[in-house]
Design a protein around this motif. Structure first.
Motif, PDB file in Angstrom:
ATOM      1  N   ALA A  27      28.722  22.485 105.722  1.00 35.72           N
ATOM      2  CA  ALA A  27      29.492  21.252 105.895  1.00 35.72           C
ATOM      3  C   ALA A  27      29.974  21.091 107.334  1.00 35.72           C
ATOM      4  O   ALA A  27      29.973  19.975 107.872  1.00 35.72           O
ATOM      5  CB  ALA A  27      30.676  21.232 104.932  1.00 35.72           C
ATOM      6  N   LYS A  28      30.367  22.205 107.977  1.00 29.94           N
ATOM      7  CA  LYS A  28      30.807  22.145 109.379  1.00 29.94           C
ATOM      8  C   LYS A  28      29.685  21.642 110.287  1.00 29.94           C
ATOM      9  O   LYS A  28      29.902  20.815 111.172  1.00 29.94           O
ATOM     10  CB  LYS A  28      31.242  23.530 109.869  1.00 29.94           C
ATOM     11  N   VAL A  29      28.490  22.175 110.074  1.00 30.61           N
ATOM     12  CA  VAL A  29      27.356  21.774 110.908  1.00 30.61           C
ATOM     13  C   VAL A  29      27.030  20.297 110.686  1.00 30.61           C
ATOM     14  O   VAL A  29      26.805  19.555 111.642  1.00 30.61           O
ATOM     15  CB  VAL A  29      26.123  22.664 110.620  1.00 30.61           C
ATOM     16  N   ILE A  30      27.039  19.865 109.436  1.00 32.05           N
ATOM     17  CA  ILE A  30      26.744  18.462 109.134  1.00 32.05           C
ATOM     18  C   ILE A  30      27.809  17.554 109.741  1.00 32.05           C
ATOM     19  O   ILE A  30      27.493  16.497 110.300  1.00 32.05           O
ATOM     20  CB  ILE A  30      26.622  18.250 107.614  1.00 32.05           C
ATOM     21  N   ASP A  31      29.062  17.958 109.661  1.00 36.56           N
ATOM     22  CA  ASP A  31      30.137  17.163 110.268  1.00 36.56           C
ATOM     23  C   ASP A  31      29.949  17.033 111.781  1.00 36.56           C
ATOM     24  O   ASP A  31      30.139  15.959 112.348  1.00 36.56           O
ATOM     25  CB  ASP A  31      31.505  17.765 109.957  1.00 36.56           C
ATOM     26  N   LEU A  32      29.571  18.133 112.440  1.00 40.70           N
ATOM     27  CA  LEU A  32      29.316  18.076 113.884  1.00 40.70           C
ATOM     28  C   LEU A  32      28.156  17.131 114.187  1.00 40.70           C
ATOM     29  O   LEU A  32      28.218  16.341 115.133  1.00 40.70           O
ATOM     30  CB  LEU A  32      28.995  19.469 114.434  1.00 40.70           C
ATOM     31  N   ALA A  33      27.104  17.215 113.395  1.00 48.97           N
ATOM     32  CA  ALA A  33      25.937  16.351 113.608  1.00 48.97           C
ATOM     33  C   ALA A  33      26.333  14.882 113.480  1.00 48.97           C
ATOM     34  O   ALA A  33      25.928  14.050 114.298  1.00 48.97           O
ATOM     35  CB  ALA A  33      24.840  16.705 112.607  1.00 48.97           C
ATOM     36  N   LYS A  34      27.131  14.572 112.487  1.00 42.24           N
ATOM     37  CA  LYS A  34      27.578  13.192 112.310  1.00 42.24           C
ATOM     38  C   LYS A  34      28.442  12.738 113.484  1.00 42.24           C
ATOM     39  O   LYS A  34      28.284  11.638 113.993  1.00 42.24           O
ATOM     40  CB  LYS A  34      28.360  13.052 111.004  1.00 42.24           C
ATOM     41  N   ARG A  35      29.357  13.606 113.908  1.00 43.24           N
ATOM     42  CA  ARG A  35      30.279  13.251 114.991  1.00 43.24           C
ATOM     43  C   ARG A  35      29.542  12.971 116.297  1.00 43.24           C
ATOM     44  O   ARG A  35      29.903  12.076 117.052  1.00 43.24           O
ATOM     45  CB  ARG A  35      31.290  14.377 115.196  1.00 43.24           C
ATOM     46  N   TYR A  36      28.485  13.750 116.576  1.00 46.82           N
ATOM     47  CA  TYR A  36      27.787  13.623 117.855  1.00 46.82           C
ATOM     48  C   TYR A  36      26.434  12.914 117.744  1.00 46.82           C
ATOM     49  O   TYR A  36      25.696  12.833 118.722  1.00 46.82           O
ATOM     50  CB  TYR A  36      27.613  15.006 118.495  1.00 46.82           C
ATOM     51  N   GLY A  37      26.115  12.419 116.557  1.00 45.82           N
ATOM     52  CA  GLY A  37      24.860  11.690 116.378  1.00 45.82           C
ATOM     53  C   GLY A  37      23.622  12.551 116.492  1.00 45.82           C
ATOM     54  O   GLY A  37      22.562  12.082 116.916  1.00 45.82           O
ATOM     55  N   ALA A  38      23.735  13.808 116.116  1.00 49.33           N
ATOM     56  CA  ALA A  38      22.618  14.739 116.224  1.00 49.33           C
ATOM     57  C   ALA A  38      21.774  14.730 114.947  1.00 49.33           C
ATOM     58  O   ALA A  38      22.260  14.411 113.865  1.00 49.33           O
ATOM     59  CB  ALA A  38      23.133  16.152 116.470  1.00 49.33           C
ATOM     60  N   SER A  39      20.518  15.087 115.094  1.00 47.56           N
ATOM     61  CA  SER A  39      19.637  15.307 113.950  1.00 47.56           C
ATOM     62  C   SER A  39      19.799  16.755 113.508  1.00 47.56           C
ATOM     63  O   SER A  39      20.242  17.607 114.280  1.00 47.56           O
ATOM     64  CB  SER A  39      18.183  15.067 114.336  1.00 47.56           C
ATOM     65  N   VAL A  40      19.399  17.041 112.267  1.00 53.44           N
ATOM     66  CA  VAL A  40      19.540  18.402 111.741  1.00 53.44           C
ATOM     67  C   VAL A  40      18.255  18.812 111.034  1.00 53.44           C
ATOM     68  O   VAL A  40      17.701  18.040 110.241  1.00 53.44           O
ATOM     69  CB  VAL A  40      20.703  18.490 110.722  1.00 53.44           C
ATOM     70  N   VAL A  41      17.789  20.014 111.331  1.00 52.19           N
ATOM     71  CA  VAL A  41      16.688  20.617 110.589  1.00 52.19           C
ATOM     72  C   VAL A  41      17.340  21.532 109.559  1.00 52.19           C
ATOM     73  O   VAL A  41      18.110  22.425 109.920  1.00 52.19           O
ATOM     74  CB  VAL A  41      15.754  21.429 111.508  1.00 52.19           C
ATOM     75  N   ILE A  42      17.055  21.279 108.284  1.00 50.65           N
ATOM     76  CA  ILE A  42      17.687  22.044 107.216  1.00 50.65           C
ATOM     77  C   ILE A  42      16.662  22.971 106.586  1.00 50.65           C
ATOM     78  O   ILE A  42      15.613  22.517 106.111  1.00 50.65           O
ATOM     79  CB  ILE A  42      18.291  21.107 106.148  1.00 50.65           C
TER      80      ILE A  42
END
Length: 69
Positions: A27-42
């Motif tokens: 959840a922390k990583v997803i929150d950071l991605a949302k805050r900074y507009g980053a994509s995520v490889v899961i």
């Protein structure tokens, strides 16, 4: 991770997050991605380890994208 996102130019990609360390870290990583507009490889890894079957991989991917716990 956040410091990198603060200083990176352009769109960032966070590679890779998974549930290996539990829901709070994910959840922390997803929150950071949302805050900074980053994509995520899961990765299809959960608390029980790497999913080996298509069904297991789909279950983890669905959990990550829809919040199904």
């Amino acid at each position: 991770m956040e410091a990198g996102l603060q200083h990176a130019g352009g769109k960032s990609i966070l590679n890779s997050t998974n549930y290996e360390d539990g829901e709070p870290r994910f959840a922390k990583v997803i929150d950071l991605a949302k805050r900074y507009g980053a994509s995520v490889v899961i990765g299809t890894i959960d608390e029980e380890g790497m999913a080996r079957t298509a069904e297991g991989k789909f279950k983890i991917a669905k959990r990550a994208t829809t919040g199904d716990r």
